[in-house]
Design an enzyme around this catalytic site. Sequence first.
Site, PDB file in Angstrom:
ATOM      1  N   VAL A   1      26.929  37.130   2.206  1.00  0.00           N
ATOM      2  CA  VAL A   1      26.537  37.386   3.584  1.00  0.00           C
ATOM      3  C   VAL A   1      27.810  37.387   4.416  1.00  0.00           C
ATOM      4  O   VAL A   1      28.709  36.570   4.195  1.00  0.00           O
ATOM      5  CB  VAL A   1      25.557  36.311   4.092  1.00  0.00           C
ATOM      6  CG1 VAL A   1      25.088  36.642   5.502  1.00  0.00           C
ATOM      7  CG2 VAL A   1      24.377  36.177   3.158  1.00  0.00           C
TER       8      VAL A   1
ATOM      9  N   ASP B   1      31.932  51.254  -6.077  1.00  0.00           N
ATOM     10  CA  ASP B   1      30.702  51.370  -5.288  1.00  0.00           C
ATOM     11  C   ASP B   1      30.988  52.070  -3.964  1.00  0.00           C
ATOM     12  O   ASP B   1      30.564  51.626  -2.899  1.00  0.00           O
ATOM     13  CB  ASP B   1      30.096  49.992  -5.038  1.00  0.00           C
ATOM     14  CG  ASP B   1      28.651  50.083  -4.520  1.00  0.00           C
ATOM     15  OD1 ASP B   1      27.972  51.090  -4.818  1.00  0.00           O
ATOM     16  OD2 ASP B   1      28.210  49.156  -3.828  1.00  0.00           O
TER      17      ASP B   1
ATOM     18  N   PRO C   1      28.798  55.651   1.979  1.00  0.00           N
ATOM     19  CA  PRO C   1      28.996  55.558   3.443  1.00  0.00           C
ATOM     20  C   PRO C   1      28.813  54.159   4.021  1.00  0.00           C
ATOM     21  O   PRO C   1      29.558  53.790   4.941  1.00  0.00           O
ATOM     22  CB  PRO C   1      27.980  56.554   3.989  1.00  0.00           C
ATOM     23  CG  PRO C   1      27.880  57.589   2.918  1.00  0.00           C
ATOM     24  CD  PRO C   1      27.960  56.827   1.619  1.00  0.00           C
TER      25      PRO C   1
END
Length: 916
Positions: free
Chosen positions: A43, A154, A157
């Site tokens: 996070v 990975d 956008p």
Amino acid sequence: MGLDVEAEALRASVRGRLFGDVALPKVGRYALQRRVGRGGMGVVYAALDPELGRTVALKVLRPQGPGVPDDAREARLVREARTLARLSHPNVVSVYAVERIDGVVCIAMEFVRGQTLQGWLDAQPRSTADIVGVFIEAARGLAAAHREGVVHRDFKPPNVMVGAAEGRARRGRVRVLDFGLARADEQPDDTTHEVFGSGSGSATQTQTGTVMGTRGYMAPELREGPATPASDQFSFFLSLYDALAGPRDLTAKRRVLRMDGLPRRLRRVVRRGLAKEPADRFADMDAVVDALEATQRSRWPWVAAAGAVGAASLAGILLRPGIEDPCAAFDRRIDAAWGEGRRDEVQVALSSAPAFAQSAWDVAQPRVELAVEAAVDAGRDACTAGWSEGRMVDPDAAQRLACLQTQLLELDAALRRFTDAPAGPGQLDLASFDPVSACTQSEPANDAETLAVQEAVARARGLLRVGAYAQAHTLMEETVRAAQPLRSAAVRADALLVAAGAARSAGDFSTAQTRAQAALSEATAARVDRIEARAWILLVDLQLAAFGRQAEAERMLVPAKAAVARVDDPRLRADLTAVEAMLADHTARPDAAIALYESALEAYPDAPATALRRASLLQRLARAMRRAGQAPQSRPVSEEALRLTKTVLGPRHPEVGQRLIGVGTAANHASDAEAAWAAFDEAVGIFDESVGPDHPSRAAALHDRGTAAASLDRMEEAEIDLTEAARIDRVTLGEDNPGRTQSLYSLALVLHSLGRVERATAVMQEALDVQERAWGVHHPDLAYVVGGLAEFAVARGDLDAALAGFRRARALLTPALGEQHPRLVYPLIGEARVARAQEDAAAAVSLLEAARRITAAGASEPMIAAQVAFELARALEATAAQPERITALDAEAKAACAGAKGQVKTCTEILAYEPA
């Protein structure tokens, strides 16, 4: 298990909704502000780092994950940090620290104000050029990672950030982030096959032994093998395809890509990047950048813009036997650049030109004659020594001759532009034109294409010398594209660096940054240390002067110093010292800035060739001196900058107007409002006769003359000047450019003083709206406009709104600048005034004591310190405490006002106050 930060943050959010307690927990020294992202592994929070004095992006490992042991997940998160820490590139997000706090791994990273590439694409329709421009910057970031042996794995956008617009740029810098799935390709691979589940495009976090990534963006070879730079390239082109042709159906079992949905000039490039076999794709991401930039080139031949004359003749000198005498060709080039015909053209042009053009020419002419005379001697020596039996037999002599002829094109372009529009150029700087010295550092050319590019670069340099920035920018954009296929990386790097400087001068800061980054990449690959060093210096300068990114400039300064250290060039060291001084100035370290500026000035000889550079540094030195409380001492420094500029450009040149603004500002800070107004008035007069009614320089001078008139309580004059400045800003910058806000802010203050409260509030609100549209609601530079609205609220008696405004201003500034920055003084004073109006004298004293600690540190100007002392004396008087200190503070404030000239409103109030 460690601290569950996400759970603690959720509980804090619930408490906020129920009880108004909005404080998020702390993680070590980091004060969490809000959650900004969430992925499979961690996070991300915006958090205040008190040690760095700025907001960071704090990525915290989630304590539990689906099927992956915590120790493996921690190792991957740490690997992400180490991956990013190895990369020092403007298009890759920076890592500041990796720490284990309360059993949880945390990574403090650069906090990027902006939106993801996906959000940027979704926000509004984007042109093909804008989309490709963003992807080119992202490609540079991937290329930098690949050069370090790092594969992203990975790319998509959502893993790219487009920075918020700053200064006059349409958008901010592009950064690749979230290398959480990246690995160094020298490490053993832990993946064997791909797991495709149903669903849209969400990240697929899998157990060891499976490919990690995002369905819909993965290369076909990942079903059977490890991730590579080629698979990153495939993901990149899938993302570009979506951006140009519209999103694909990611739930479909088969990938169907229709190239006819793409602009025609991009189809071949995208098709190659999406080749099924990795070997059929581009060699690397640097080749991708070159290919994408080539698609943006004009359809018209660049040679027409560059001026093809001379390319063939120079190539012939170097490559073909049996040509004409090179001395004769050289003489023709001399005659074209500086023969009687050219001198006659200049005189005809000057006969109807403004006075400033004639005076500038009077100064430039004798210096041009000396430079051409030296070039003639050097060229004839070269052609005489190297010419034998109908050919050049000495390669070194041939290269010197070719270089000298190229340098003469620089002079030719400058004078051609000057004679075409003698009233148009922003300057006529030929004092530093030195073709002989320039040829000692040039890259030899061995083919006609390279020579043609070098000639175009020389013409652009000539246009820059006469201030034809837009023309130089256009020419260099064409030249950069023509340089792409050249064999010499050094020539490509030099062209890119000149293109970056031209874009910066033309106000196209985004392109300037992109070109400087490309120059850096080319120079690094070619090991051309001089160009690499200059590219780093320009990038640091852009972060400060164009974008206001202090943290980014500080990060870039490290590799810039390393690059300059590899080059034995005192001028480069001086340039680096100058940008380091700018950084110290921007970060409220005026004493350090003064020392650095003085050091840089010592490296520049006091000679005509360096006069304009010295004048620029002196103007910056004067500003740092004012911020250090040395306003009286700064005035002679500003006046010396004015004198040097006049010696090169004459007394009525537009650049002299810029120096007069510096002189007026120095007088203003020394409380000599009359002298300030006179200097600004002279600057306005120069701009009126030289640059036209809608020029930004005229707007700046009108703004400063208006504020000086306001200081003299000539409010009607001030309103006229500031209204006109605001009009010009709207015309030249556009409706939504944050560069407009200074004129709007000052106009609002004057309107308020004239009693037009509603109009003043509307203008101030317009300034805030413009800033928030450009930067969002958390940018620190919103603070002064927010404070202005709070002052208006005080005046109309709305103390609650005023208090909220001053507190917001402080909240905007503190995370970015720290608790002790001088800019915090203004909202502290405002909040204290509100507290005193609410009869909370103790709160007012506490706030002003905090302001007093800031001014005592020495980075505030004397009048600001005097105002704090005055306000603190009044607040203490309300508490009926410390009478001796009240008297001392009052005396201190009055002493600061004793030398003030003209009517200074702060001093009027201070001198009228008598403690009880």
